[in-house]
Design a protein around this motif. Structure first.
Motif: not given
Lengths: 583, 191
Positions: A546-549
């Motif tokens: 979830p922290s890679i966008i």
């Protein structure tokens, strides 16, 4: 008495305290978990996490026979695991009071099925109470212990998610002094062999008759008469929905004791009303009893659904034909869903990445790692119940043979393995299976919110204790190939998976890395994308962190979420993800 | 008779919506209201969509809120406010933190984060309040206090004595974080 807001589960613990309970044993499971966690607030109560619900219930039965008021708590599917002791506990009855709490999950907020536990009370022939708010949780637990000792029976108390996890105001009382009863040898009552059990079965049936009389008289099966309007027979949280929807525009038979159902009160209420609805979540348990009693015009599941939860609006609509007709002003059909995900730094992520890359069939189990079935990992093929991964993998092995089994693994968490994976592993070893079982040892029971278990080295009370050694255990049951590795060492783990799946011998791989949410988990400075080196190949997005966008023309790492686990950097083919610097 | 107020608090698992709802509920109880709150634990906490209900009144029965019955939706995140706005009454109030957190389908490019959420909501509802709680939290040097900033905002809107909230915060947070949380509360209360 001081007023307090409590969730139902906390109120259950309070009720147990006030009832003089001294022994509690449970296995965690949403929505029941906090009951046992809150027990630790009372030093007078010995409370523990058992390896599974069957053990928990047997501990509670033992404590009751041993003379102490005892309790165990579990979720609905946990009761399936404990069904064996449940049915015979009914025969032996109790010495000191014994109460079994079961929390159902209508709507399946956090469960794999939507079963209705009231059937168990009927099948096991024991009384069941059902509170509708936190105050009743306290009051009904105390009453349950009285019933238990008066009638020589274990008593079940049924909750649902909305009772367990809703807060309402309670008034607390003092703890009752309950003296430890003598342990009296009485094989005719406590040793269930055919000759003794035949007599006890007769006792159980007589007890049911006496409990039926009680059910007809108890004030917790309450008739509330109002002028006009329909009659409503209801239980549990549905009572609160009915009160909100209909208030004094209806009369009620509120059933605090849902087994045995009060025949006389049902008939009396039915004959006093022109139209009677049965409003109960899940199965038509009360409705069917009404129909057996000849109260054939009650309206139940013809109108209300069996699946899912109710609410006050639904009751207004179905019974009063009232709906809110205001137009909803914005169409929001294209709102993306927000499913739960594995946390940044989760040790399961690297493992699934490797399994997916190796195109393996993954026989899964119950826990946080079940989330590996969701996009983008989509790396799990089955999930049935606690422990099923290990035994199902063996079944697939026997069905499809060695070549298929070499492309298949079972994945199971540490707590789930202890709960009921061990027996499956024994089956594999004993019956010459060749499956590969991966035990995901993240040092905690994760999904239910961090409970200790026999492999973590700590008790529910936080005291240090022995910890189960997965390597020695696997070897002891007859598995010769046992490896331990770090699931974030992708290359090392991949190599081990390849080796272990390719042999025609059973094997166990233990992946060790603590849950990223544990205080002991290491947190490093956030990683960042080197935009010059990044070719936007999207490999890093495949790990589903979830922290890679995804920006559409590049990727960025959310530094507020990243815990610096480095998994993305190790899958990047262009070395474009850099380690953060120590601040 | 006391006014009945239904508040729905929506956000993303990990944003601390539970603490906000619990403090709000305790303050309402201190004020003499009957209170019910509903929370969902388990799956929802893993970064999923999280909803809690806080209902206060003379007597509250159902702990949950249905579509078009909430007086206030307190949204900790834009998409979640957009997802749950249907729960607002026609003349209800939407209070929204203008923070965006991409859900997994957006992160992996299978869906788009909806655009102009605040514009759409202010067009559809007469009562909308927006607050940039994440920037305010960054000013305080800790992004985790977004929930307490939102609590300050709702305290001001409900016109409840702030000292009651300060007292509740004192009981709910560890001593070393108390000053930070008090400051965060006041930031929401005054902004």
């Amino acid at each position: 008495m001081k007023k307090k807001l409590m969730i139902g589960n906390q109120a259950i613990a309070r009720g147990a305290y006030e009832a003089g309970v001294t022994v509690v044993s449970s296995y965690p499971g949403t929505p029941s978990t906090e009951i046992t966690e809150f027990m630790t607030e009372y030093k007078e109560i010995y409370s523990e996490w058992a390896p599974n619900e069957k053990v928990a219930m047997e501990v509670a039965i033992g404590a009751s026979v041993g003379g102490a008021r005892a309790l165990c708590a579990m979720k609905h599917v946990g009761l399936n695991v404990a069904a064996d002791p449940l049915f015979t506990a009914s025969y032996i009855g109790v010495n000191a009071g014994l109460v079994i709490i079961v929390a159902d999950d209508p709507g399946m907020h956090s469960s794999q099925n939507e079963q209705d536990s009231r059937h168990y009370a009927k099948a096991a022939k024991m009384p069941m109470l059902e509170p509708t708010d936190s105050q009743e949780c306290i009051d009904f637990i105390k009453l349950a212990f009285e019933i238990s000792e008066t009638f020589d029976t274990p008593v079940m108390v049924r909750l649902s998610t909305r009772v367990s996890h809703s807060q309402s105001i309670v008034e607390t009382g003092d703890r009752q002094d309950v003296v430890l009863k003598d342990f009296v040898k009485d094989p005719a009552k406590y040793v269930m062999m055919p000759a003794m059990a035949r007599k006890r079965h007769v006792f159980v049936e007589e007890r049911m008759n006496r409990l039926l009389d009680y059910s007809n008289q108890t004030p917790i099966n309450k008739i509330i008469n109002n002028e006009g309007g329909p009659g409503i027979i209801t239980d549990g949280i549905a009572f609160q929905y009915c009160m909100e929807a209909l208030g004094d525009k209806a009369s009620y038979l509120k059933l605090g004791m849902v087994y045995p159902l009060p025949d006389q009160k049902l008939k009396e209420f039915y004959s006093s009303q022109e139209k009677v609805y049965v409003v109960e979540e899940l199965d038509p348990f009360i409705e069917e009893r009404c129909k057996v009693l000849g109260l054939s015009d009650v309206i139940g599941k013809d109108l209300f659904p069996i699946c899912g939860e109710f609410n006050a609006g639904m009751i207004k609509e179905k019974i009063l034909n009232e709906t809110i007709t205001d137009e909803i002003k914005i169409e929001t059909t294209e709102v993306p869903v927000r499913p739960p995900v594995m946390c940044p730094g989760c040790p399961h992520r690297g493992m699934y990445y490797v399994l997916k890359k190796a195109k393996l069939n993954v026989i899964g189990d119950i826990g946080c790692y079940t989330l590996g079935a969701l996009p983008p990992l989509e790396a799990m093929d089955t999930c049935v119940c606690m422990g099923a991964s290990v035994s199902m993998a063996h079944g697939i092995d026997k069905a499809r043979g060695a070549e298929f089994t070499k492309k298949t693994v079972a994945v199971i968490g540490d707590s789930t393995f202890v709960h009921s994976g061990i027996t499956g592993l024994i089956d594999i070893a004993y019956n010459k299976g060749i499956s590969t079982v991966i035990i995901l040892d993240n040092s905690i029971t994760g999904m239910t919110g961090h409970q200790e278990n026999p492999s973590t080295g700590k008790t529910l009370m936080g005291e240090p204790t022995v910890s189960l050694d997965f390597v020695k255990l696997s070897e002891a049951v007859g598995i010769k190939r046992v490896t331990v590795c770090d699931p974030f060492d992708l290359k090392g783990f991949e190599k081990i998976v390849k080796e272990e799946t390719s042999t025609e011998e059973p094997s166990v791989i233990i992946t060790q890395r603590p849950c990223a949410l544990l205080k002991t988990a290491q947190v490093f400075p956030p990683y960042h994308i080197n935009t010059e080196a990044c070719r936007y190949c999207k490999m890093c997005l495949k790990v589903g962190c979830p922290s890679i966008i995804d920006l559409g023309d590049g990727v960025v790492i959310n530094d507020a979420l990243c815990v610096g686990c480095g998994l993305c950097a190790s899958v990047c083919p262009f070395n474009a993800i850099d380690k953060g610097e120590q601040g | 008779m006391m006014k009945e107020i239904s508040i729905m608090i929506v956000g993303v698992g990990g944003q601390g919506t539970l603490l906000t709802s619990r403090i709000l509920g305790n303050v309402a109880m201190e004020l003499g209201y009957d209170v019910k709150m509903s929370e969902i634990h388990g799956m929802a906490q893993r970064g999923g969509s999280v909803v809690t209900y806080v209902k206060m009144g003379e007597k509250v029965y159902s702990p949950i809120i249905e579509e078009q019955t909430a007086d206030i939706v307190l949204a900790f995140e834009e998409l979640e406010g957009f997802r749950w706005h249907k729960y607002l009454k026609k003349d209800g109030l939407m209070v929204m933190n203008t923070q965006k957190i991409d859900p997994m389908p957006v992160i992996i490019g299978r869906a788009k984060y909806p655009e102009q959420i605040s514009e759409k909501l202010s067009e559809a509802y007469n009562n909308t309040v927006f607050i940039n709680a994440i920037d305010l939290a960054r000013e305080l040097g800790n992004v985790k206090v977004v929930n307490v900033i939102m609590l300050g905002k709702i305290a001001k809107i409900l016109e409840i004595d702030k000292d009651l909230f300060i007292k509740a915060i004192e009981q709910a947070v560890p001593p070393k974080l108390l000053d930070l949380n008090k400051e965060a509360f006041m930031m929401g209360y005054t902004n």
